[in-house]
Design an enzyme around this catalytic site. Sequence first.
Site, short mmCIF file in Angstrom:
data_model
loop_
_atom_site.label_atom_id
_atom_site.label_comp_id
_atom_site.label_asym_id
_atom_site.label_seq_id
_atom_site.Cartn_x
_atom_site.Cartn_y
_atom_site.Cartn_z
N ALA A 27 -91.96 -41.85 -24.17
CA ALA A 27 -92.07 -40.40 -24.08
C ALA A 27 -93.45 -39.97 -23.62
O ALA A 27 -93.64 -38.85 -23.16
CB ALA A 27 -91.77 -39.78 -25.44
N LYS A 28 -94.43 -40.85 -23.78
CA LYS A 28 -95.81 -40.59 -23.33
C LYS A 28 -96.30 -39.24 -23.84
O LYS A 28 -96.86 -38.45 -23.11
CB LYS A 28 -95.91 -40.74 -21.81
CG LYS A 28 -95.49 -42.16 -21.38
CD LYS A 28 -95.66 -42.44 -19.91
CE LYS A 28 -95.35 -43.89 -19.57
NZ LYS A 28 -93.93 -44.26 -19.59
#
Lengths: 275, 275
Positions: free
Chosen positions: A95-96
């Site tokens: 998801a960073k």
Amino acid sequence: MNKQQLIRQIRERRNFLCVGLDTDLKKMPACVLKGDNPIFTFNKAIIDATAPYCVAYKPNLAFYECFGLEGWKALEKTIKYLKMEYPDHFIIADAKRGDIGNTSAMYARGMFEEMDVDALTVAPYMGEDSVTPFLQYPDKWVVLLALTSNKGSHDFQLTEDSHGERLFEKVLRVSQQWADADRMMYVVGATQGRLFEDIRRIAPNNFLLVPGVGAQGGSLEEVCKYGMTSECGLLVNSSRGIIYASSEEDYAEVAAQKAQELQQQMDILLTAKGL
Amino acid sequence: MNKQQLIRQIRERRNFLCVGLDTDLKKMPACVLKGDNPIFTFNKAIIDATAPYCVAYKPNLAFYECFGLEGWKALEKTIKYLKMEYPDHFIIADAKRGDIGNTSAMYARGMFEEMDVDALTVAPYMGEDSVTPFLQYPDKWVVLLALTSNKGSHDFQLTEDSHGERLFEKVLRVSQQWADADRMMYVVGATQGRLFEDIRRIAPNNFLLVPGVGAQGGSLEEVCKYGMTSECGLLVNSSRGIIYASSEEDYAEVAAQKAQELQQQMDILLTAKGL
């Protein structure tokens, strides 16, 4: 899942493969698109086919978010299915994320409480207080971006500071203070080759999540030569090379073959390391 | 919404206020929690009360994602409500996304096609190809993190390279090549005071999205003194200082008062600049 459990899975299953669930309707076989819930149907078939040959799954949230509510439903269903049917597989939400402290705490709650995944990829740009809220959950992991596999990784990550330290090295060094190696992994792209030596000097004991083998051109042998530790210390991800290896009705079968090929190469590399 | 339209809104409404919809059930008045759809109910009341005093809204996605499907429903409903009832207000999805090119393209599709917001915050760590997919949509904006308002901003963003350039300056300078000022804004925290002078040397014409006034201690006057341009060039965000100013039944009324106070200060600052 804690570090010892992950290492046990790797030893027993004879691989350190992570299958990336970057499930894209545009690349999906026509036979899947005709049915209900094509994203989940595709994921379930891929998971059932590849589970014997991998230790981890990594859904990339972009591929679900882009379909709004329907995408989120498919993601939740996929994670529930994994946890029910394959509870020994490690789940990484790619998801960073990363934001100011109180906001990162909300992301952490969503991923580690609501979704109950094992690990989350996090971007380091905003520094310590954007990362530490993710480190408050027992047996949950932060996978911090260090040196990514894309061309743009050269724009900022390789910038040397006035002491000759490159930004990705500073991220590694500074973040070593935030958690030890049973809570923190790093993303290091397979395309970065010998830079794994530099990374291991700073982070000798951390697991590295390695994208870029396959479609992006990285070499599994080189990654292992410079990056493998006595505990393995690697999770090598393949997405497109496995899940889109065939766009026909045999997509799951071909995905299993591709995963098995990697598993067999990994078995040899683990054995060579005495694992 | 394009740059000229945004500037017109600022001139006509006499403010450059962005209200942050960081809607947190734990901070919500008890009267809202008792009903159905508390997140949307709260957002709708805040929006209706504050719309005369602001030009933009910024939902932070963490506060919705953390409730899974229910959170996403509330976010979609909030954005639809804004677009229907207040089509002249600018909408920023504060998501701090950014990934390799094909993945950023999926995020862009989700935010700019499905959600149809005007702008999205993006993290720069992965470089050019992680940002450019967001720049392909006419009249949609990237709001790139440059210098954030939190303590951790000092960890990496202020690191000087071997030429004496700090990382946030390099992000500004390099990203100026990716898009011009009608497609790219930057996040610059109000807590960074005189650094606005340095930022304006590199990015003289870009809009800056400025969090950190209020709860985080930044000064509106200082931000305007060093950051305002002849086109205004600022969107100053306040979240907690407005939406949680009262935890009683009068929360919307008090939010309107707080927003109006800021609007009146901004009117004076705009007038002083000849706007």
